[in-house]
Each structure stands twice: as structure tokens, then as C-alpha cells.
Enzyme design. Structure first.
Site, PDB file in Angstrom:
ATOM      1  N   ASP A  33       0.897  -1.025   0.090  1.00 29.33           N
ATOM      2  CA  ASP A  33      -0.041  -0.115  -0.013  1.00 29.33           C
ATOM      3  C   ASP A  33       0.754   1.334  -0.189  1.00 29.33           C
ATOM      4  O   ASP A  33       1.989   1.210   0.492  1.00 29.33           O
ATOM      5  CB  ASP A  33      -0.884  -0.113   1.274  1.00 29.33           C
ATOM      6  CG  ASP A  33      -2.252   0.852   0.999  1.00 29.33           C
ATOM      7  OD1 ASP A  33      -2.313   1.515  -0.171  1.00 29.33           O
ATOM      8  OD2 ASP A  33      -2.999   0.965   2.018  1.00 29.33           O
ATOM      9  N   ASN A  81     -10.683  -3.519  -6.260  1.00 26.13           N
ATOM     10  CA  ASN A  81      -9.824  -2.608  -6.970  1.00 26.13           C
ATOM     11  C   ASN A  81     -10.482  -2.166  -8.264  1.00 26.13           C
ATOM     12  O   ASN A  81     -10.134  -1.148  -8.821  1.00 26.13           O
ATOM     13  CB  ASN A  81      -8.386  -3.029  -7.095  1.00 26.13           C
ATOM     14  CG  ASN A  81      -7.500  -2.773  -6.136  1.00 26.13           C
ATOM     15  OD1 ASN A  81      -6.686  -3.674  -6.105  1.00 26.13           O
ATOM     16  ND2 ASN A  81      -7.880  -2.160  -4.969  1.00 26.13           N
TER      17      ASN A  81
HETATM   18  C1  FPP Z   1      -1.863   0.393  -3.166  1.00 27.89           C
HETATM   19  O1  FPP Z   1      -1.436   1.648  -3.457  1.00 27.89           O
HETATM   20  C2  FPP Z   1      -1.238  -0.564  -4.379  1.00 27.89           C
HETATM   21  C3  FPP Z   1      -2.118  -0.991  -5.298  1.00 27.89           C
HETATM   22  C4  FPP Z   1      -3.400  -0.932  -5.284  1.00 27.89           C
HETATM   23  C5  FPP Z   1      -1.729  -1.967  -6.534  1.00 27.89           C
HETATM   24  C6  FPP Z   1      -0.323  -2.604  -6.093  1.00 27.89           C
HETATM   25  C7  FPP Z   1       0.168  -3.244  -7.517  1.00 27.89           C
HETATM   26  C8  FPP Z   1       1.626  -3.250  -7.899  1.00 27.89           C
HETATM   27  C9  FPP Z   1       2.526  -2.523  -6.805  1.00 27.89           C
HETATM   28  C10 FPP Z   1       1.758  -3.713  -9.385  1.00 27.89           C
HETATM   29  C11 FPP Z   1       2.198  -5.198  -9.175  1.00 27.89           C
HETATM   30  C12 FPP Z   1       2.568  -5.652 -10.452  1.00 27.89           C
HETATM   31  C13 FPP Z   1       2.915  -7.162 -10.560  1.00 27.89           C
HETATM   32  C14 FPP Z   1       3.928  -7.301 -11.984  1.00 27.89           C
HETATM   33  C15 FPP Z   1       2.650  -8.000  -9.778  1.00 27.89           C
HETATM   34  P1  FPP Z   1      -2.581   2.754  -3.517  1.00 27.89           P
HETATM   35  O2  FPP Z   1      -2.991   3.040  -4.852  1.00 27.89           O
HETATM   36  O3  FPP Z   1      -3.655   2.242  -2.812  1.00 27.89           O
HETATM   37  O4  FPP Z   1      -1.847   4.000  -2.654  1.00 27.89           O
HETATM   38  P2  FPP Z   1      -2.409   4.972  -1.715  1.00 27.89           P
HETATM   39  O5  FPP Z   1      -3.134   3.996  -0.459  1.00 27.89           O
HETATM   40  O6  FPP Z   1      -1.168   5.830  -1.235  1.00 27.89           O
HETATM   41  O7  FPP Z   1      -3.538   5.914  -2.547  1.00 27.89           O
END
Ligand code: FPP
Length: 254
Positions: A33, A81
Site C-alpha cells: 500500500d 480494486n
Molecule cells: C496500493 O497503493 C497498491 C495497489 C492497489 C496496487 C499494487 C500493485 C502493484 C505494485 C503492481 C503489481 C505488479 C506486478 C507485476 C505483480 P494505493 O494506490 O492504494 O496507494 P495509496 O493508498 O497511497 O493511494
């Protein structure tokens, strides 16, 4: 020593030092996250945060091998998501597809076995094919398992397990916990010992909810793209300071 003043978890956790000879978690789950906040704090678009987050998986995976961790499950995309803006969903899909294409050769060469936890429904056929190819090609690898929780929800996983058990015609009185575990998406992975959440929240957010029954939970305010080797060792150090009981009491407290 016993008594409520004998142990102050906060102090001991802050002071925890990683011990390579200590207890090493076999399976670690990571809720990655904070990509969006990482980007915003740099005046960049959220997409840049997801790109940096994707790159970071490689750094943490390599360190996990160093430490001796045998399996990592990373929460890449949850069933919830899909509710994000369409552009962001498309970008995450592209990142996963590109991540497989760019990294598969090296992952395979390093002995990484790739697994997928999640549903295929809603995922494009081309991405499904890429995921299947990655899983097939790395099936025999045994250095570490990288389980990608993609289009994944813990409750959906339990529902899918129940459906499979019912479809097999099992009688209600014959259903056991072991049987449910064996019908989850990755029956050959042991339950996680440690769940790490970056970005400062203290929630499981539908991640490995069945398997995490006795996992140690570690939360750090560090945003996922900044979670580096030192941070992973720190999480393992804290894990090494925890007193795992699995619902039992210690012999010394009998
Ligand atoms: C949360 O950050 C992260 C996600 C919803 C996606 C995580 C996915 C990846 C890192 C890509 C994975 C790729 C592979 C190849 C496995 P957020 O957007 O919720 O952050 P925030 O809480 O700061 O808004």
C-alpha cells in the site's frame, strides 16, 4: 519473568535487531500500500507510484531470497480494486502484463516459481494467457515462490473453496479445516507466518483471511515504493521478537 510490566512490545519491537540465525518466516504476505501517496508526495501522478511499486517487487524478492524466505505473496490487485477509476485499473492491468513480459526470463533464471491466487473472470484473455505461461514455465523452480494475488479476494477464495468441495459431493459432516485449506487457490503453500502492510494502515483488507489465522501482522508507515532491503530485515527482526503461541499457552506459564 511474567506480569504485565515484564514486556513492553513497543520498546522491544523498536529495538528489534535482525538475526540471520533466528527464526525466519517461511511464507511472507505483503500488502503493497501507499503507491498513490508516494507519487503525490513527489508531485507525480498515481501511475508513477504504481510503476515504482512494481519495480520494488524485484528488490524485495531478491532480499527475501537472501534472508531465506521461501514464499512471498504480493497483493497486486484485489477484487475491490475494479471500483477504481477505469484509467487506473487499465494501468494496473498493463503493469502486470508488462511486468511478466519484462521480468519472466530473469525470474525463471533466478529459480523463482510463480503462482497466481485469484479469479480469472473479468481478466482479459491475453493477460490470462500470460499469467498461465509464467506459472507453467516456472513450475519446477524452487529457490522461492512468488505468489501474485491478482483479482484476488479472501472471501471470494473461501467461497470458491466451498463451491469446489460441494461440487465434489462431500457430505457436510465430512468437511474439515484441512479440506478447506486444500481447496484454496494455492494448496501447496504453507500458511503465511508474517503479513507486512506498508502505507501505515492496520487492516487485512480481505488478504489471505483464511490463511492468516495465526500470522504475525507488521505494519509500517513506509510507502511501498520505499520499502527496501533494510525495511524487510526490520520486519523480519520484529517477527523474530514475537512470541508465537498458536492459541496455546507457553510451558513456562503452566
Ligand atoms: C496500493 O497503493 C497498491 C495497489 C492497489 C496496487 C499494487 C500493485 C502493484 C505494485 C503492481 C503489481 C505488479 C506486478 C507485476 C505483480 P494505493 O494506490 O492504494 O496507494 P495509496 O493508498 O497511497 O493511494
Amino acid at each position: 519473568m511474567s506480569g504485565i510490566f515484564s514486556r513492553t512490545p513497543k520498546e522491544t519491537e523498536a529495538d528489534a535487531v535482525y538475526n540471520p540465525e533466528g527464526m525466519i518466516p517461511v511464507h511472507v504476505g505483503i500488502i503493497m500500500d501507499g503507491n498513490g501517496r508516494w507519487a503525490r508526495s513527489r508531485g507525480m501522478p498515481r501511475a508513477a507510484g504504481h510503476r515504482a511499486g512494481t519495480k520494488n517487487i524485484r528488490r524485495v524478492l531478491i532480499e527475501a531470497v537472501e534472508i531465506g524466505i521461501k514464499a512471498l505473496t504480493v497483493y497486486a490487485f484485489s477484487t475491490e480494486n475494479w471500483a477504481r477509476p477505469k484509467d487506473e485499473v487499465n494501468h494496473l492491468m498493463r503493469l502486470i502484463s508488462q511486468g511478466i513480459r519484462d521480468e519472466l526470463d530473469e525470474l525463471d533464471a533466478r529459480g523463482v516459481r510463480i503462482l497466481h491466487s485469484g479469479r480469472t473472470a473479468g481478466v482479459s484473455e491475453s493477460l490470462q494467457a500470460e499469467i498461465s505461461e509464467a506459472v507453467e514455465r516456472t513450475r519446477q523452480n524452487d529457490v522461492i515462490t512468488l505468489n501474485v494475488a491478482f483479482n484476488y479476494g479472501g472471501r471470494a477464495e473461501i467461497v470458491d473453496a466451498i463451491k469446489a468441495i460441494m461440487q465434489a459431493g462431500v457430505r457436510a459432516e465430512d468437511v474439515t479445516e484441512e479440506m478447506v485449506s486444500q481447496h484454496l487457490y494455492t494448496p501447496d503453500l504453507p500458511d503465511p507466518d508474517l503479513i507486512i502492510r506498508t502505507g501505515g494502515e492496520f487492516r487485512l483488507s480481505n488478504f489471505l483471511i483464511w490463511q492468516a489465522a495465526y500470522a504475525e501482522f507488521y505494519s509500517t508507515p513506509t510507502y511501498w515504493p520505499d520499502f527496501d532491503e533494510v525495511e524487510l530485515r526490520k520486519a523480519v527482526a520484529v517477527f523474530q521478537h514475537r512470541d508465537r503461541r498458536f492459541g496455546k499457552i507457553k510451558d513456562t506459564e503452566r
